[in-house]
Design a protein around this motif. Structure first.
Motif: not given
Length: 272
Positions: A124-152
Motif C-alpha cells: 500500500x505504501x509503495x502504491x501510494x508513493x508510486x501514484x504520487x510520483x506519477x502525479x508529480x511527474x505529470x505536473x512537472x511535464x505540464x509545467x515544462x510544456x507550459x513554459x515551452x509554450x510561453x517561450x513560443x
C-alpha cells in the motif's frame, strides 16, 4: 619393599575388590619371585635392576586403573542422563503435550498473519508513493510544456510586432491584438533549435510558395494584414488610413491611404 608397597596400594584402592586384590597379589608375588630369582643368580644385577623394573610395572598398573575409573565414571554419567530422560518422558502429560503443540500452531499462524499484514502495508505504501510520483511527474511535464509554450508565444509576439502588428492594449480587459492572433494561430508556431518556425495543422513545415522554403514567421503573419478580418489588428500599411478598419456598426472596410492618393483624386472622391 616394592612388593609390600604395591600390595598396600592395591588394597587401599576404592575400586579394588577381592578378586582384583587377589589378582594383584598374585601378580606382585610373581614379580617379587622373579626379582628374587634374578637376585639369587646375579646378586649385583638384582641389587641394581630389581627396584627399577618394579616401579615401571607399578606405573603402568596405576595408569590402567586410572583410565578404568574415568571410563566407569563417564559411563555412569551417561546412564544417569538417559535414565533422567526416560523418567521425564514417562512422566510427561499427554494433554500438556497437545496443549503445547496447539499453542505453537497458534503462534505460527499469528506470525504468518503479521507477516502478511506487513507485506500488505508495504504494498500500500509503495502504491501510494508510486501514484504520487506519477502525479508529480505529470505536473512537472505540464509545467515544462507550459513554459515551452510561453517561450513560443513570446517569440511569436515579437514576429507579430515585426509584421507591423498593433500593440494597443485594451482598457477594458487589458488584452492586445496579438492575444487574438495567438488564440487562433498559436498552434502554427513551434521552437526548433531555439528558433521560431511555422507549421501547418498537421505539424508539417509551412512552405512559402514564393521561395519554396519554410515560411518566415514575420512574413507568414504579415499575410494577415491584408485580410478583412485580421487586418484590423495591424498598423496601417502606408501612413494614416491604411489597412482594414472596423466601423461603428461592426462592418470592416478597407480605406485608402490618404497620403498615397493625389489631392485632386481625394477631393473628387469626396464630392462625387
Amino acid at each position: 619393599m616394592n612388593k609390600r608397597w604395591f600390595e598396600q596400594f592395591i588394597l587401599q584402592s576404592p575400586e579394588g575388590g577381592s578378586e582384583g586384590g587377589g589378582g594383584a597379589g598374585a601378580g606382585g608375588g610373581a614379580v617379587a619371585g622373579a626379582g628374587a630369582s634374578q637376585g639369587a643368580t646375579d646378586p649385583a644385577a638384582g641389587a641394581g635392576d630389581g627396584e627399577g623394573t618394579g616401579d615401571d610395572d607399578l606405573s603402568r598398573v596405576k595408569h590402567t586403573l586410572d583410565r578404568e575409573r574415568e571410563i566407569n565414571r563417564a559411563s555412569q554419567r551417561r546412564v544417569g542422563a538417559l535414565e533422567a530422560q526416560i523418567r521425564e518422558l514417562s512422566n510427561t502429560n499427554p494433554e500438556a503435550v497437545r496443549a503445547a503443540e496447539a499453542k505453537a500452531q497458534q503462534e505460527q499462524a499469528r506470525r504468518e498473519l503479521i507477516e502478511q499484514q506487513a507485506a500488505l502495508a508495504q504494498r500500500e505504501i509503495e502504491t501510494k508513493y508510486s501514484d504520487q510520483l506519477v502525479e508529480a511527474r505529470a505536473e512537472l511535464n505540464a509545467e515544462r510544456t507550459a513554459r515551452q509554450r510561453e517561450l513560443v508565444r513570446q517569440q511569436a509576439e515579437k514576429a507579430f510586432i515585426g509584421a507591423k502588428g498593433s500593440t494597443v492594449v485594451s482598457e477594458i480587459d487589458r488584452t492586445t491584438p496579438f492575444d487574438e492572433v495567438w488564440g487562433r494561430f498559436g498552434n502554427h508556431f513551434l521552437l526548433e533549435n531555439d528558433s521560431l518556425v511555422v507549421v501547418d495543422a498537421n505539424g508539417n513545415p509551412e512552405i512559402d510558395p514564393d521561395t519554396g522554403k519554410r515560411f518566415e514567421p514575420v512574413k507568414w503573419l504579415g499575410r494577415l494584414q491584408g485580410d478583412t478580418k485580421w487586418g484590423r489588428l495591424f498598423e496601417p500599411a502606408m501612413g494614416t488610413g491604411g489597412g482594414a478598419r472596423s466601423s461603428r456598426d461592426g462592418r470592416v472596410s478597407n480605406s485608402k491611404d490618404l497620403m498615397a492618393v493625389p489631392l485632386s483624386t481625394a477631393i473628387a472622391d469626396v464630392f462625387s
